[in-house]
Write an enzyme that holds these catalytic residues in place. Structure first.
Site, PDB file in Angstrom:
ATOM      1  N   ASP A 198       0.785  -1.232   0.000  1.00 57.21           N
ATOM      2  CA  ASP A 198       0.000   0.000   0.000  1.00 57.21           C
ATOM      3  C   ASP A 198       0.820   1.286   0.000  1.00 57.21           C
ATOM      4  O   ASP A 198       0.637   2.156  -0.847  1.00 57.21           O
ATOM      5  CB  ASP A 198      -0.924   0.023   1.224  1.00 57.21           C
ATOM      6  CG  ASP A 198      -1.857  -1.161   1.281  1.00 57.21           C
ATOM      7  OD1 ASP A 198      -1.580  -2.189   0.628  1.00 57.21           O
ATOM      8  OD2 ASP A 198      -2.863  -1.077   1.996  1.00 57.21           O
ATOM      9  N   GLU A 427       0.897  -9.658  11.806  1.00 61.10           N
ATOM     10  CA  GLU A 427       0.687  -9.224  10.427  1.00 61.10           C
ATOM     11  C   GLU A 427       2.036  -9.071   9.713  1.00 61.10           C
ATOM     12  O   GLU A 427       2.195  -9.494   8.573  1.00 61.10           O
ATOM     13  CB  GLU A 427      -0.064  -7.888  10.450  1.00 61.10           C
ATOM     14  CG  GLU A 427      -0.624  -7.438   9.138  1.00 61.10           C
ATOM     15  CD  GLU A 427      -1.445  -6.154   9.287  1.00 61.10           C
ATOM     16  OE1 GLU A 427      -1.924  -5.654   8.245  1.00 61.10           O
ATOM     17  OE2 GLU A 427      -1.595  -5.644  10.421  1.00 61.10           O
TER      18      GLU A 427
END
Length: 472
Positions: A198, A427
């Site tokens: 991102d 994550e």
């Protein structure tokens, strides 16, 4: 066919295996990974996490299915069927499939922002399922083939590949046609969320062209669940919102949308090529002609090397289609093409040397940093600006194994298992200390750890450090 595309058939792990795994480190990790996947299952799909990501994400589900096949091949098939059930008429697979039972304020951008069923109607968006309008890396055919191989008899009984093949073929056709914005045989990305990296520094110059949406026009839900220092900045988000809104307001039609952000990303295209090889295998099993897929994979490989390979840098570079210039930055996306079968040997040698060099520190840092360790804007904690991620490490691991780099592959596999265990399936991790960042009990981390544990030469975690302890 290569090992990354056609793994050996595995015996599925039963519920009893998951509940009574024994007391070894390997068995405990397998048990814990299984528990993450089972607890994040919604009945039709698996959420990345119950907090920050309460819907179904596209490439997450592909990675999840790869691990889930070891628990239940039938459930792994269902994971992919649910995702492809939200496919648009033009062939695209949206990056989010929204769960209508989840409140709108639980995630932003929410369904009322994307308005897919109305704004995307001209491109064939489903009328009864709300999705986003952008896409994510095409890992789906690769995942589909691996899920089939986990239990071919059950897959054939259910007609899994016969049903998935036309959908996957349509997905690849859309990428090869509507998204070949550069005209050079590669798929373009039109939003930083599409390659999955991102807020990578690779996108900074291109994003600087984008006027951000006013901060009062949206409310970020991600900061309710994760530290601001770990997440993209408000300025990043304003630009993400602007790009998505502009695409939406042009009906998600690439033929008319004024793409201020349009790039060819090496990782995205490498995954398309690997999946095209898998699609050839799927076609053959489903009774279709595999030759066109093999031909497209070969042509795309030539385009990838011809357009994005930099011999001087020793890595693949993204190309900005607005300026026509290569972006000279070291990103993990530039190493992901190791998963491409048939990559020229000199390219493979250079990529392996780059992975071990100062920019990525393979064997010295934890897993594979997402961005250049020596880069001026490297940030060890902020999302894709430096931290190491489990899914990209899994891809690089398979690429190393594919090209005969067995020692490096084994080391990276051990690191993934160590870091997954030490951080509670975080994550991502800080690349020097291995400290877990972002969300814990993250689904693709658990799934890919489970997959590596099921590889025949996986072994048990070699050196399980405490979270945050420097690697020696």
């Amino acid at each position: 066919m290569t090992s990354v595309l056609e793994p050996a058939v595995r015996t599925p792990v039963t519920d009893r295996d998951a509940a009574n795994p024994g007391d070894t480190a390997e068995a405990a990790l397998r048990r814990d990974a299984a528990h993450v996947l089972l607890s994040n299952w919604t009945g039709a799909a698996t959420v990345p996490s119950r907090t920050l990501y309460p819907h179904q994400w596209s490439w997450d589900s592909a990675f999840i299915a790869i691990g889930l096949r070891h628990l239940s091949p039938r459930r792994a098939q269902r994971e992919l069927e649910t995702l492809l059930g939200a496919q648009w008429g033009d062939g695209r697979v949206p990056h989010i499939v929204f769960n209508r039972a989840v409140p709108l304020d639980a995630y932003f951008p929410s369904p009322d922002f994307w308005r897919s069923s109305s704004a995307g109607a001209v491109c064939g968006a489903p009328a009864d399922i709300e999705t986003s309008g952008i896409v994510q890396p095409p890992v789906h055919a690769l995942a589909t083939w691996q899920v089939h191989r986990a239990d071919p008899a059950e897959s054939r009984r259910r007609g899994f590949l016969r049903r998935m093949y036309p959908r996957l073929a349509a997905w690849h056709r859309w990428l090869a046609s509507s998204r070949d914005l550069g005209g050079g045989g590669l798929a373009a990305i039109v939003h930083p969320w599409e390659p999955g990296l991102d807020n990578s520094p690779v996108w900074d110059a291109a994003l600087a062209r984008v006027e951000p949406a006013p901060p009062e026009s949206f409310r970020r839900a991600d900061l309710d669940h994760s530290a601001a220092a770990d997440r993209p900045t408000d300025l990043d988000y304003g630009r993400y919102v602007r790009l998505a809104a502009t695409y939406r307001d042009h009906g998600y039609d690439d033929a008319v949308a004024p793409h201020a952000f349009a790039l060819e990303d090496p990782g995205f295209n490498a995954l398309l090529i690997a999946s095209e090889h898998a699609l050839a295998a799927i076609a053959e099993e489903a009774g279709a002609d595999p030759a066109p897929h093999r031909e497209r994979a070969a042509a795309a490989t030539a385009a990838l090397v011809g357009r994005l390979w930099s011999p001087e840098a020793g890595v693949f570079l993204a190309r900005d289609l607005v300026t026509g210039e290569a972006i000279r930055a070291y990103s993990v996306s530039g190493l992901v093409p190791l998963i491409v079968p048939g990559l020229p040997e000199d390219v493979v040698r250079a990529l392996v040397a780059t992975a071990h060099g100062e920019h990525f520190g393979l064997g010295r840092a934890h897993m594979v940093p997402s961005y250049d360790l020596t880069g001026p804007v490297f940030d060890a904690n902020r999302y894709w600006r430096g931290p190491s991620w489990f899914n990209t490490a899994w891809l690089v691991h398979h690429g190393l194994a594919l090209h005969g780099q067995s020692e490096a592959a084994a080391l990276l596999r051990a690191q993934v298992l160590d870091d997954a265990a030490a951080t509670g399936f975080a994550e991502y991790v800080e690349p020097w200390s291995g400290q877990g960042r972002g969300i814990r009990r993250f689904s693709w981390t658990a799934a890919l750890a489970l997959d590596l544990l099921r590889q025949p030469d996986a072994g048990r975690p070699a050196h399980r450090t405490k979270e945050g302890e420097p690697r020696r």
